[in-house]
Every structure is written in structure tokens, then in C-alpha cells.
Design an enzyme around this catalytic site. Structure first.
Site, PDB file in Angstrom:
ATOM      1  CE  LYS A  80      15.273  58.687   3.364  1.00 28.37           C
ATOM      2  NZ  LYS A  80      15.604  57.315   3.707  1.00 28.37           N
ATOM      3  N   GLY A 180       4.799  42.472  -0.514  1.00 28.86           N
ATOM      4  CA  GLY A 180       5.779  43.163  -1.350  1.00 28.86           C
ATOM      5  C   GLY A 180       7.015  42.322  -1.576  1.00 28.86           C
ATOM      6  CB  VAL A 181       7.972  39.485  -3.493  1.00 30.35           C
ATOM      7  CG1 VAL A 181       7.919  38.603  -2.272  1.00 30.35           C
ATOM      8  CG2 VAL A 181       6.651  39.382  -4.265  1.00 30.35           C
ATOM      9  N   GLY A 182       9.557  42.881  -3.795  1.00 27.12           N
ATOM     10  CA  GLY A 182      10.409  43.700  -4.659  1.00 27.12           C
ATOM     11  C   GLY A 182      11.861  43.448  -4.329  1.00 27.12           C
ATOM     12  CB  VAL A 184      13.933  44.500   0.709  1.00 27.68           C
ATOM     13  CG1 VAL A 184      14.225  43.851   2.053  1.00 27.68           C
ATOM     14  CG2 VAL A 184      14.812  45.732   0.521  1.00 27.68           C
TER      15      VAL A 184
HETATM   16  P1  NAD Z   1      10.626  47.886  -3.968  1.00 34.74           P
HETATM   17  O1  NAD Z   1       9.880  49.014  -4.600  1.00 34.74           O
HETATM   18  O2  NAD Z   1      11.668  47.173  -4.756  1.00 34.74           O
HETATM   19  O3  NAD Z   1       9.593  46.750  -3.476  1.00 34.74           O
HETATM   20  C1  NAD Z   1       8.369  47.050  -2.883  1.00 34.74           C
HETATM   21  C2  NAD Z   1       7.351  46.095  -3.473  1.00 34.74           C
HETATM   22  O4  NAD Z   1       6.118  46.276  -2.803  1.00 34.74           O
HETATM   23  C3  NAD Z   1       7.107  46.350  -4.963  1.00 34.74           C
HETATM   24  O5  NAD Z   1       7.263  45.138  -5.686  1.00 34.74           O
HETATM   25  C4  NAD Z   1       5.672  46.853  -4.995  1.00 34.74           C
HETATM   26  O6  NAD Z   1       4.982  46.459  -6.150  1.00 34.74           O
HETATM   27  C5  NAD Z   1       5.091  46.209  -3.768  1.00 34.74           C
HETATM   28  N1  NAD Z   1       3.886  46.862  -3.244  1.00 34.74           N
HETATM   29  C6  NAD Z   1       3.615  48.187  -3.180  1.00 34.74           C
HETATM   30  N2  NAD Z   1       2.406  48.376  -2.648  1.00 34.74           N
HETATM   31  C7  NAD Z   1       1.916  47.164  -2.348  1.00 34.74           C
HETATM   32  C8  NAD Z   1       0.705  46.703  -1.755  1.00 34.74           C
HETATM   33  N3  NAD Z   1      -0.251  47.534  -1.383  1.00 34.74           N
HETATM   34  N4  NAD Z   1       0.550  45.378  -1.585  1.00 34.74           N
HETATM   35  C9  NAD Z   1       1.494  44.514  -1.984  1.00 34.74           C
HETATM   36  N5  NAD Z   1       2.654  44.889  -2.543  1.00 34.74           N
HETATM   37  C10 NAD Z   1       2.860  46.192  -2.725  1.00 34.74           C
HETATM   38  O7  NAD Z   1      11.197  48.468  -2.609  1.00 34.74           O
HETATM   39  P2  NAD Z   1      12.308  47.809  -1.673  1.00 34.74           P
HETATM   40  O8  NAD Z   1      13.607  48.464  -1.931  1.00 34.74           O
HETATM   41  O9  NAD Z   1      12.187  46.343  -1.728  1.00 34.74           O
HETATM   42  O10 NAD Z   1      11.825  48.325  -0.248  1.00 34.74           O
HETATM   43  C11 NAD Z   1      10.714  47.717   0.412  1.00 34.74           C
HETATM   44  C12 NAD Z   1      10.439  48.439   1.733  1.00 34.74           C
HETATM   45  O11 NAD Z   1      11.601  48.358   2.554  1.00 34.74           O
HETATM   46  C13 NAD Z   1      10.141  49.934   1.579  1.00 34.74           C
HETATM   47  O12 NAD Z   1       9.233  50.314   2.581  1.00 34.74           O
HETATM   48  C14 NAD Z   1      11.486  50.594   1.847  1.00 34.74           C
HETATM   49  O13 NAD Z   1      11.329  51.899   2.306  1.00 34.74           O
HETATM   50  C15 NAD Z   1      12.034  49.676   2.910  1.00 34.74           C
HETATM   51  N6  NAD Z   1      13.491  49.698   2.993  1.00 34.74           N
HETATM   52  C16 NAD Z   1      14.238  49.366   1.908  1.00 34.74           C
HETATM   53  C17 NAD Z   1      15.632  49.387   2.011  1.00 34.74           C
HETATM   54  C18 NAD Z   1      16.502  49.002   0.849  1.00 34.74           C
HETATM   55  O14 NAD Z   1      17.695  48.784   1.039  1.00 34.74           O
HETATM   56  N7  NAD Z   1      15.952  48.860  -0.361  1.00 34.74           N
HETATM   57  C19 NAD Z   1      16.254  49.765   3.222  1.00 34.74           C
HETATM   58  C20 NAD Z   1      15.444  50.071   4.324  1.00 34.74           C
HETATM   59  C21 NAD Z   1      14.065  50.038   4.197  1.00 34.74           C
END
Ligand code: NAD
Length: 358
Positions: A80, A180-182, A184
Site C-alpha cells: 500500500k 454510508g451510501v457512497g 460502494v
Molecule cells: P465513499 O467515500 O464513496 O463512500 C463512503 C460514504 O460514507 C460517503 O458517502 C461518506 O459520506 C459516508 N460516511 C462517512 N462517514 C460516515 C458516518 N460517520 N456515518 C455515515 N456515513 C458516513 O467510499 P467507498 O469507495 O464507497 O468505500 C466505502 C468503504 O468501503 C470504505 O471503508 C472503503 O475503504 C471500503 N472499500 C472500498 C472499496 C472500493 O472499491 N471503493 C474496496 C474495498 C473497501
């Protein structure tokens, strides 16, 4: 700042530090283990409070990638990188190109991809200087973004958890809370909605909540209420360390299956969940869809059907973990660590206190 005696060091093969005065780049690359292949893991850009915080993050994440890739059956090791700085203010093309130069110094022992604070566009700029970059496959529907594959893998693993916990193969009427509805979380929500689940969502960004409510008919709850809901399954898709002493006692769910990395605040929380009868899908197993996707991108042989089939193995792996945990009385997190260690040939006395998720 200690390196070799750092609590998260865990026999890393290589830790490299780089400073480029011209662009202001300050970065660390950690290569945990390359027994199965070159290390691959994302490049995180974050305004770390100090160097030690950055080192701690990169070591923990790098080790976790070894476990994640081994578990996903990939010929990859774990590594990483972190760039110290605010991605919204300090990210420049010069800085990213300098990161490309830094990657070249490792000669391919580490390959980078997107992570928090870096995007597909950033990978393309890094790629102007180095071949050791992935997650930017041109011409794919998702343009290199691993999030859709991560969401699909979580969906598959979640179904395995439901099958094990409740002995059912459908998700009709299943109540699922999503933190968290980002990238993923929203995609997972969509898949769950299509499968007939009832959704309860929270996010710190109102736009993201509104999208889930308007497009998927989800019920919005506050960031704090998410832990108290009377639902079947909790899908953490935001932050790490959200399964801790404060939250676990509030949870009424039967299973936890979500995308977030490092969900357990400490490894002992896996045992607390088990005692409460909550089935926990180990995070680095269920969220491996993204690394599987990036692996095929890196190979240069991206066949969507092959990638999908590989991601679907997450369901089988999850079933094995749940069964072995039932048979041995170990936690699912512990079982997952053991299987991963068998696969990558972990030689040492292991530090059980250290979580492997990343
Ligand atoms: P992202 O930033 O698009 O979505 C995360 C969401 O969580 C955001 O909308 C944010 O506003 C919300 N959030 C943050 N703090 C919060 C809280 N306290 N309460 C409620 N919502 C909150 O990130 P992502 O790419 O969707 O990834 C989400 C998680 O999955 C992360 O932990 C990331 O490390 C993990 N992950 C992602 C991937 C990938 O392919 N993107 C792969 C493996 C793991």
C-alpha cells in the site's frame, strides 16, 4: 518514529520513504509480503496529523492487502502507499508524476491503484511516469473504478451470510441497514433493492441520503440511529472501527456484512460479536471484489465474465469460513486470518492481537 519495532511492522519486506522537494510529494510505500506475487494496493492521499500516523496507516493497510489478496485467490502480495497531504488542496499533476517516479524505484515489487483521496484520473497521471499502476483500464464500462466490483462482491458475501444465518437464499423483505451510501454503499443498496430487501440508510452527505431515498425508496435515519435499528443485517460501508464497545451492545442485528475496511475496532470485538450471536462477515474477505477487478485490469486480460465469476467465489469462501468457525468455535475473523496465512505461507509466530483487515 520507529519502523522495525513499530507495532504494525509485522515483518514487512520493505518500507520506502520519498520526498520530492519540487512538487512537495511526501510519500511512503509499504510492501508487506510478496510470496504470492508483486504487491498491489491502493494509494491513499490523506492529511495525516504527523508522519507516525501515516506510517501506522500504510503498515496496517499493506499487511491487510496480503491477507485480502491471498484470500481472494490472487497471485498478488500485499502493499500500500500513502501520500501525506490534503487531496482537495495539495494534489497536483507534478505531485502525482513524482509519485510515479517513486513507484519506479521499487522496480515492480509494488503496483498502485485508487484509494481514498485518489481517482482513476490520478492513476492516469501517475501512469505517465510508471507502468506499475493499475485501476485505469480504458474502455471498460466502469473506466477502471473498482467500486462496482466491490459492491457486487459484498452482495454475494452478504447472501452467503443470510443463507448461513437464516437458511434462506432469497432476500425478500430482509431489513438491511447501510452506513454510508457512497460509491460502494449506494451500489450495494441498489443490488439489495432489486433483490427485494428493505433499506435503512445513513450518510453524512445529505445528497447521498437523498439519492438512496429517492431512487431506491430507502428510509433515512441519522448517523447515530443506525446502530439501534431493529433490522436483520447491518452493512457498514463508510468507516473503519465502527464495531466497538459502544456500538456492538446497541446492535440488534443477526449478521454484519459490509464493505468498510477495518470494521472491528480491535480483534477481540470479533469474539464479542460471536457471543452476541451476530454473524460477522470478515471485511477483507467480503470487500475483495475491487482488488479482484484491479488484478485483471493489471493483467491486461479484462474479461467481465471472468471477473464476475472470480468475484462470485467470495460467496463460497464465506461459506467455508462460517462453517469452519461453527466447527471450531473460533471467530469468523480468526478463521479467515488462518486460511489467508496458510495461503501466503506466513512463517512466523503470529501477532494475534493485530487485525488483518485493510
Ligand atoms: P465513499 O467515500 O464513496 O463512500 C463512503 C460514504 O460514507 C460517503 O458517502 C461518506 O459520506 C459516508 N460516511 C462517512 N462517514 C460516515 C458516518 N460517520 N456515518 C455515515 N456515513 C458516513 O467510499 P467507498 O469507495 O464507497 O468505500 C466505502 C468503504 O468501503 C470504505 O471503508 C472503503 O475503504 C471500503 N472499500 C472500498 C472499496 C472500493 O472499491 N471503493 C474496496 C474495498 C473497501
Amino acid at each position: 518514529m520507529s519502523v522495525f519495532s513499530h507495532p504494525a511492522y509485522d515483518n514487512h519486506e520493505e518500507v520506502a520513504f520519498y520526498h520530492d522537494a519540487k512538487s512537495g510529494l511526501k510519500a511512503i510505500i509499504a510492501v508487506h509480503n510478496t510470496n504470492l506475487g508483486p504487491s498491489l494496493g491502493g494509494c491513499r492521499m490523506w492529511p495525516y496529523a504527523d508522519d507516525n500516523e501515516a506510517l501506522n496507516d500504510v503498515l496496517r493497510l499493506s499487511r491487510g492487502m496480503t491477507y485480502k489478496s491471498a484470500m481472494a485467490g490472487l497471485k498478488l502480495g500485499g502493499g500500500k502507499s500513502v501520500i501525506i497531504g490534503d487531496p482537495r488542496k495539495e494534489k497536483t499533476p507534478e505531485l502525482l508524476r513524482a509519485m510515479g517516479d517513486f513507484l519506479n524505484t521499487l522496480g515492480g515489487r509494488y503496483i498502485t491503484a485508487e484509494d481514498s483521496g485518489t481517482s482513476v484520473a490520478d492513476m492516469k497521471i501517475i501512469g505517465e511516469r510508471t507502468e506499475f499502476v493499475s485501476g485505469m483500464t480504458a474502455g471498460q464500462e466502469h473506466g477502471g473504478d473498482p467500486s462496482p466490483s466491490t459492491a457486487y462482491g459484498v452482495f454475494v458475501g452478504l447472501k452467503a451470510a443470510v443463507a448461513h444465518r437464516w437458511g434462506r437464499t432469497d432476500l425478500n423483505g430482509l431489513k438491511v441497514s447501510i452506513q454510508g451510501v457512497g460509491n460502494v454503499g449506494f451500489r450495494l443498496a441498489k443490488l439489495l433493492k432489486e433483490a427485494g430487501a428493505e433499506l435503512f440508510v445513513t450518510d453524512i452527505f445529505q445528497d447521498n441520503v437523498d439519492r438512496a431515498v429517492n431512487e431506491l425508496g430507502a428510509t433515512a435515519v441519522t448517523a447515530d440511529e443506525i446502530f439501534d435499528l431493529d433490522v436483520d443485517l447491518f452493512a457498514p460501508c463508510a468507516l473503519g472501527a465502527i464495531l466497538n464497545d459502544n456500538t456492538i451492545e446497541r446492535l440488534k442485528v443477526g449478521a454484519i456484512a459490509g464493505a468498510a475496511n477495518n470494521q472491528l475496532a480491535e480483534e477481540r470485538h470479533a469474539a464479542v460479536l460471536r457471543e452476541k450471536g451476530i454473524l460477522y462477515a470478515p471485511d477483507y474477505v467480503i470487500n475483495a471484489g475491487g482488488i479482484i477487478d484491479v488484478y485483471y485490469q493489471q493483467l491486461g486480460e479484462y474479461n467481465p465474465e471472468q471477473v464476475k465469476a472470480h468475484i462470485e467465489n467470495i460467496g463460497t469462501t464465506m461459506q467455508e469460513i462460517f462453517q469452519r468457525a461453527d466447527e471450531t468455535g473460533e471467530t469468523t475473523a480468526h478463521v479467515a486470518d488462518r486460511i489467508a496465512e496458510e495461503r501466503f505461507g506466513h512463517q512466523d509466530t503470529l501477532n494475534d492481537a493485530d487485525s488483518a483487515a485493510a
